[in-house]
Design an enzyme around this catalytic site. Sequence first.
Site, PDB file in Angstrom:
ATOM      1  N   GLY A 245     -10.680   9.248 -17.482  1.00 43.81           N
ATOM      2  CA  GLY A 245     -11.753  10.692 -17.494  1.00 43.81           C
ATOM      3  C   GLY A 245     -11.796  11.583 -18.239  1.00 43.81           C
ATOM      4  N   LYS A 322     -16.321  21.118   0.947  1.00 39.14           N
ATOM      5  CA  LYS A 322     -16.786  21.100   2.584  1.00 39.14           C
ATOM      6  C   LYS A 322     -17.488  22.455   2.663  1.00 39.14           C
ATOM      7  CE  LYS A 322     -15.750  18.290   5.590  1.00 39.14           C
ATOM      8  NZ  LYS A 322     -16.727  17.473   5.878  1.00 39.14           N
ATOM      9  N   ASN A 373     -20.786  26.284  -6.497  1.00 38.86           N
ATOM     10  CA  ASN A 373     -21.168  25.556  -5.940  1.00 38.86           C
ATOM     11  C   ASN A 373     -20.960  25.480  -4.353  1.00 38.86           C
ATOM     12  OD1 ASN A 373     -22.368  24.289  -8.184  1.00 38.86           O
ATOM     13  ND2 ASN A 373     -20.609  23.654  -8.834  1.00 38.86           N
ATOM     14  N   TYR A 379     -12.671  24.688  -4.704  1.00 35.75           N
ATOM     15  CA  TYR A 379     -12.636  24.531  -6.107  1.00 35.75           C
ATOM     16  C   TYR A 379     -12.957  25.314  -7.045  1.00 35.75           C
ATOM     17  CZ  TYR A 379     -14.069  21.610 -10.177  1.00 35.75           C
ATOM     18  OH  TYR A 379     -14.149  20.344 -11.531  1.00 35.75           O
TER      19      TYR A 379
HETATM   20  P1  NAD Z   1     -10.515  13.266 -12.982  1.00 38.43           P
HETATM   21  O1  NAD Z   1     -11.129  12.695 -11.271  1.00 38.43           O
HETATM   22  O2  NAD Z   1     -11.509  10.995 -13.528  1.00 38.43           O
HETATM   23  O3  NAD Z   1      -8.839  12.755 -13.038  1.00 38.43           O
HETATM   24  C1  NAD Z   1      -7.948  13.251 -12.394  1.00 38.43           C
HETATM   25  C2  NAD Z   1      -7.327  13.081 -13.028  1.00 38.43           C
HETATM   26  O4  NAD Z   1      -6.472  13.994 -12.907  1.00 38.43           O
HETATM   27  C3  NAD Z   1      -6.188  11.568 -12.982  1.00 38.43           C
HETATM   28  O5  NAD Z   1      -6.058  10.481 -13.767  1.00 38.43           O
HETATM   29  C4  NAD Z   1      -5.516  11.821 -11.216  1.00 38.43           C
HETATM   30  O6  NAD Z   1      -5.169  11.160 -11.139  1.00 38.43           O
HETATM   31  C5  NAD Z   1      -4.838  13.058 -11.756  1.00 38.43           C
HETATM   32  N1  NAD Z   1      -4.631  13.964 -11.009  1.00 38.43           N
HETATM   33  C6  NAD Z   1      -4.920  14.007 -10.121  1.00 38.43           C
HETATM   34  N2  NAD Z   1      -4.216  14.976  -8.878  1.00 38.43           N
HETATM   35  C7  NAD Z   1      -2.604  14.897  -9.444  1.00 38.43           C
HETATM   36  C8  NAD Z   1      -1.202  16.092  -9.405  1.00 38.43           C
HETATM   37  N3  NAD Z   1      -1.528  15.941  -8.271  1.00 38.43           N
HETATM   38  N4  NAD Z   1      -0.595  15.387 -10.250  1.00 38.43           N
HETATM   39  C9  NAD Z   1      -0.793  14.369 -11.598  1.00 38.43           C
HETATM   40  N5  NAD Z   1      -1.810  14.036 -12.057  1.00 38.43           N
HETATM   41  C10 NAD Z   1      -3.034  14.077 -11.184  1.00 38.43           C
HETATM   42  O7  NAD Z   1     -11.011  13.047 -13.143  1.00 38.43           O
HETATM   43  P2  NAD Z   1     -12.416  14.804 -14.572  1.00 38.43           P
HETATM   44  O8  NAD Z   1     -13.879  14.262 -14.052  1.00 38.43           O
HETATM   45  O9  NAD Z   1     -11.787  13.576 -15.389  1.00 38.43           O
HETATM   46  O10 NAD Z   1     -11.509  15.455 -14.574  1.00 38.43           O
HETATM   47  C11 NAD Z   1     -10.852  16.311 -15.434  1.00 38.43           C
HETATM   48  C12 NAD Z   1     -10.649  17.805 -15.421  1.00 38.43           C
HETATM   49  O11 NAD Z   1     -11.762  18.320 -15.414  1.00 38.43           O
HETATM   50  C13 NAD Z   1     -10.246  18.821 -13.878  1.00 38.43           C
HETATM   51  O12 NAD Z   1      -9.824  19.642 -13.252  1.00 38.43           O
HETATM   52  C14 NAD Z   1     -11.697  18.700 -12.844  1.00 38.43           C
HETATM   53  O13 NAD Z   1     -11.732  19.948 -13.183  1.00 38.43           O
HETATM   54  C15 NAD Z   1     -12.035  19.184 -14.759  1.00 38.43           C
HETATM   55  N6  NAD Z   1     -13.244  19.689 -14.478  1.00 38.43           N
HETATM   56  C16 NAD Z   1     -14.372  17.896 -14.399  1.00 38.43           C
HETATM   57  C17 NAD Z   1     -16.034  17.877 -14.572  1.00 38.43           C
HETATM   58  C18 NAD Z   1     -16.887  17.018 -14.822  1.00 38.43           C
HETATM   59  O14 NAD Z   1     -18.144  17.130 -14.693  1.00 38.43           O
HETATM   60  N7  NAD Z   1     -16.250  15.337 -14.664  1.00 38.43           N
HETATM   61  C19 NAD Z   1     -16.586  19.223 -14.668  1.00 38.43           C
HETATM   62  C20 NAD Z   1     -15.476  20.068 -14.824  1.00 38.43           C
HETATM   63  C21 NAD Z   1     -14.844  20.399 -14.783  1.00 38.43           C
END
Ligand code: NAD
Length: 473
Positions: A245, A322, A373, A379
Site C-alpha cells: 500500500g 464500529k 467518519n 481511528y
Molecule cells: P494498508 O493496510 O494497505 O497497509 C498498512 C501496513 O501497515 C501493512 O503493511 C500492515 O502490515 C502494516 N501494519 C499494520 N499494523 C502494524 C503493526 N502493528 N506493526 C507494523 N506494521 C503494521 O494501509 P494503507 O492504505 O497503505 O494505509 C497506510 C497509512 O495511510 C495508514 O496509516 C492509514 O491509516 C493511512 N491512510 C490511508 C488511507 C487510504 O485511503 N488508504 C486514507 C487515509 C489514511
Amino acid sequence: MNDRYLEFTNSSLGKTIAGMIGLPMPPRLRRAKAAWAVQPLEGRHVLVGATTGATLGAPLLRAVAGAGAGLRIVSDHAGLAPLKSAAAASKVNLQGNPGAEAGEPRNHALLFDASGLSSPSQLRELYDFMQPLVRGIAGNGRVLVVSRAPESLGEVNAKTASTALRGFIRALGKEIGKNGTTANLLEVPDGADDALDAPLRFFLSEHSAFVTGQVLALRPPATGNVALPGSLEGKIALVTGAARGIGASIAQTLAREGAKVVGMDHPSAEGGLAETMAKIGGVGLAIDVTASDAASRIAAEVGRNFGGLDIVVHNAGITRDKMLRNMPPHFWDMVLNINLGAILKINEGLLKDGLNDGARMVCISSIGGIGGNAGQTNYASTKAGVIGYVDAMASTFAKRGGAINAVAPGFIETAMTAAMPFGPREVGRRLSSLSQGGLPQDIAEAVTFFASPAANAINGRTLRVCGQNFFGM
Ligand code: NAD
C-alpha cells in the site's frame, strides 16, 4: 485497485456516453514519472501576477525560472511594477502573454504574489488577474497564490485580506478540478522568503497531482540554504508499514530519490516486506510497531548497519470500524496503540538514540481525523492526535535542525479502501474536486517532499493529499 469508472469515462466510447447523459468525467491526472528533476517545469509557461506593493517577486521569479519554466506577464495588471523590478533584480526575463489565438503553448500555471495585500478592497486585484485567465490554463495545470501568513500580520485590514485568500483558493479548487487543475495557497511569514524554491517546485509540478484546495503555511527555517528536492542521496530512511500500500510506495519513492530505505512491518507481513525491499535494495525489519522494545531494536539494527536515521515515516496504521455504541474495547485499544501510541513510544526511544541531527519525520494522518467518519471514533481520534503531535513536537525537532510534519491522505486506492463496501467507496472517490481517489504515489510524493532537507521551512504542519475530498473539510 482499479477505478473502472475513471477508465471507462476516459475511453472514447465512455466519453461520448458520459457526455450525452451528463455523467461526471474524472480527469486523468498527470503524475511525476521520475525523480525530482533539476528543472521539473522545463518547457512550461507560468503566468505571474502580483498585488501592488507585493514583496515576494524576486524569490518567486528566481524559483520558477530556476525550475525551468518560462515566465509570462499580462501588460495591464496592477502589480506589474513590483514584478518588473523583481525581474530586473533577479536577472530573469518576463515575456508577454501571447493569448490562445497565437498558437503558443498554453499557460501551465498562474502564480500570484498576494504579499502586498493591505485591505479587503485590494482583493479586486486578485479578481482582475485571475478572472480572465483561469479558463485558459492547460489541463493538469496549476494555480498557486503566495501570501504573507495572516498570523504574522499585525494590521487588521491586512490580516483580514490575507485570510480571505483561504476561501478563494478552496472555492477555486472546486471549480477548476474538472480538467485536473489544482489551486493551492502558500503562506510565507517574515524570514522564510528564501525558502520558496522547494514548495514552489512541489506545488507547480506533477509531484503534487492530487493536492488541491490546500493552504500550507511556512515557518522561518531552522537551517540555511539547502539543496533542492532530489537530494536524498546518502540519507537513511525508516518507513513503517512498508510491506504494501502507501508504505510500499513511500519506500519506493524515497529510494527513487536516492535514500537507503529500512522498511519495517509486522512479522505477519514479512514475505510482502521482503518483496518490496528486494525491488529497491532496501532492508526489511519484521517488528510490530507496538512491541515494547521496537525503538531499541530499530536503533540497534540501523546503528549496526548505517549509523543513524535521517528520515522516519510513521505510516503503519489500521482501521477497526464500529459505531461507538457497538465498539468492543479491543477495537479501541488496537487502533489507538498502533496508529498513535506506537508513534509516541518509538519516538521517545529514537530521540534518545537513533535519530541523526537534522532528522526529518513524517507521520501519516487522515482526513478522517479532520472531518470524522461515523464508525471511526477510534481511528479519527488517532489521526487527529497525529496532527496535534506534529504541532507539539515541531520545536523539539527544530532544535535538532530537523522537522516533523504530517500528511493526511484522502481516499487512496489501496487494500484498505478496496475492502470498503461499494457505496461508500464510490462516494469516497467521486466527492472530491478531482472526482477520483488518489494513488499511493500521491502520498509518497508529498512525504518525499517533506522528507527533503529542502523543505526546511515546513515544520509542525499537516498537508491534506486528498484531491480536496469533500469529507473532512
Ligand atoms: P494498508 O493496510 O494497505 O497497509 C498498512 C501496513 O501497515 C501493512 O503493511 C500492515 O502490515 C502494516 N501494519 C499494520 N499494523 C502494524 C503493526 N502493528 N506493526 C507494523 N506494521 C503494521 O494501509 P494503507 O492504505 O497503505 O494505509 C497506510 C497509512 O495511510 C495508514 O496509516 C492509514 O491509516 C493511512 N491512510 C490511508 C488511507 C487510504 O485511503 N488508504 C486514507 C487515509 C489514511
